[in-house]
Design a protein around this motif. Structure first.
Motif, PDB file in Angstrom:
ATOM      1  N   CYS A  70       0.803  -1.235   0.000  1.00 26.43           N
ATOM      2  CA  CYS A  70       0.000   0.000   0.000  1.00 26.43           C
ATOM      3  C   CYS A  70       0.833   1.280   0.000  1.00 26.43           C
ATOM      4  O   CYS A  70       0.291   2.370  -0.135  1.00 26.43           O
ATOM      5  N   ASN A  72       2.422   2.597   2.539  1.00 25.40           N
ATOM      6  CA  ASN A  72       2.531   3.195   3.877  1.00 25.40           C
ATOM      7  C   ASN A  72       3.996   3.145   4.324  1.00 25.40           C
ATOM      8  O   ASN A  72       4.739   2.239   3.956  1.00 25.40           O
ATOM      9  N   CYS A  95       2.692  -4.242   8.003  1.00 26.08           N
ATOM     10  CA  CYS A  95       2.295  -2.855   7.733  1.00 26.08           C
ATOM     11  C   CYS A  95       1.281  -2.401   8.777  1.00 26.08           C
ATOM     12  O   CYS A  95       0.322  -3.115   9.071  1.00 26.08           O
ATOM     13  N   THR A  96       1.497  -1.206   9.337  1.00 25.29           N
ATOM     14  CA  THR A  96       0.573  -0.673  10.348  1.00 25.29           C
ATOM     15  C   THR A  96      -0.723  -0.182   9.715  1.00 25.29           C
ATOM     16  O   THR A  96      -1.716  -0.002  10.412  1.00 25.29           O
ATOM     17  N   GLU A  97      -0.742  -0.013   8.390  1.00 24.17           N
ATOM     18  CA  GLU A  97      -1.934   0.485   7.705  1.00 24.17           C
ATOM     19  C   GLU A  97      -2.803  -0.647   7.161  1.00 24.17           C
ATOM     20  O   GLU A  97      -3.964  -0.762   7.497  1.00 24.17           O
ATOM     21  N   CYS A  98      -2.232  -1.504   6.319  1.00 23.33           N
ATOM     22  CA  CYS A  98      -3.037  -2.543   5.646  1.00 23.33           C
ATOM     23  C   CYS A  98      -2.843  -3.948   6.216  1.00 23.33           C
ATOM     24  O   CYS A  98      -3.563  -4.870   5.839  1.00 23.33           O
TER      25      CYS A  98
END
Length: 107
Positions: A70, A72, A95-98
């Motif tokens: 993503c 990020n 990933c802390t986002e996805c």
């Protein structure tokens, strides 16, 4: 699970024999020997753990690295020694986002 006596690769069952996909070595199957083996069908499925409500501090340390999925720029990470002791550790990122997971090895 059966490993090839010639090259050490994992073998697959094919009818009445084990076949190595790497070197072609074959070996007759032994029902008594196979009764002690664990198969995927014998194992229970694990539950999916929902981490969406877990705060970033509980996810472990984070670092600045770009997610290949993503884009990020932040991921939590952990390091594990999965190869021989004289090799460097492997870094596992999430990933802390996805939530995409990937690993990074030194070459």
């Amino acid at each position: 699970m059966k490993f090839c006596d010639e090259c050490g690769s994992m073998m697959k069952a094919d009818g009445d024999e084990w076949v190595c996909g790497s070197c072609g070595y074959t070996e007759a199957r032994n029902e008594a020997e196979e009764s002690d083996m664990t198969t995927q069908q014998d194992q229970e499925e694990s539950d999916i753990v929902d981490m969406s409500d877990v705060g970033e501090e509980a996810m472990g340390p984070t670092t600045e690295i770009r997610c290949p999925e993503c884009g990020n720029d932040r991921a939590s990470y952990e390091m594990k020694q999965i190869r021989s002791a004289d090799e460097s550790e492997t870094r596992f990122f999430t990933c802390t986002e996805c939530g995409h997971k990937w690993r990074e090895d030194d070459h």
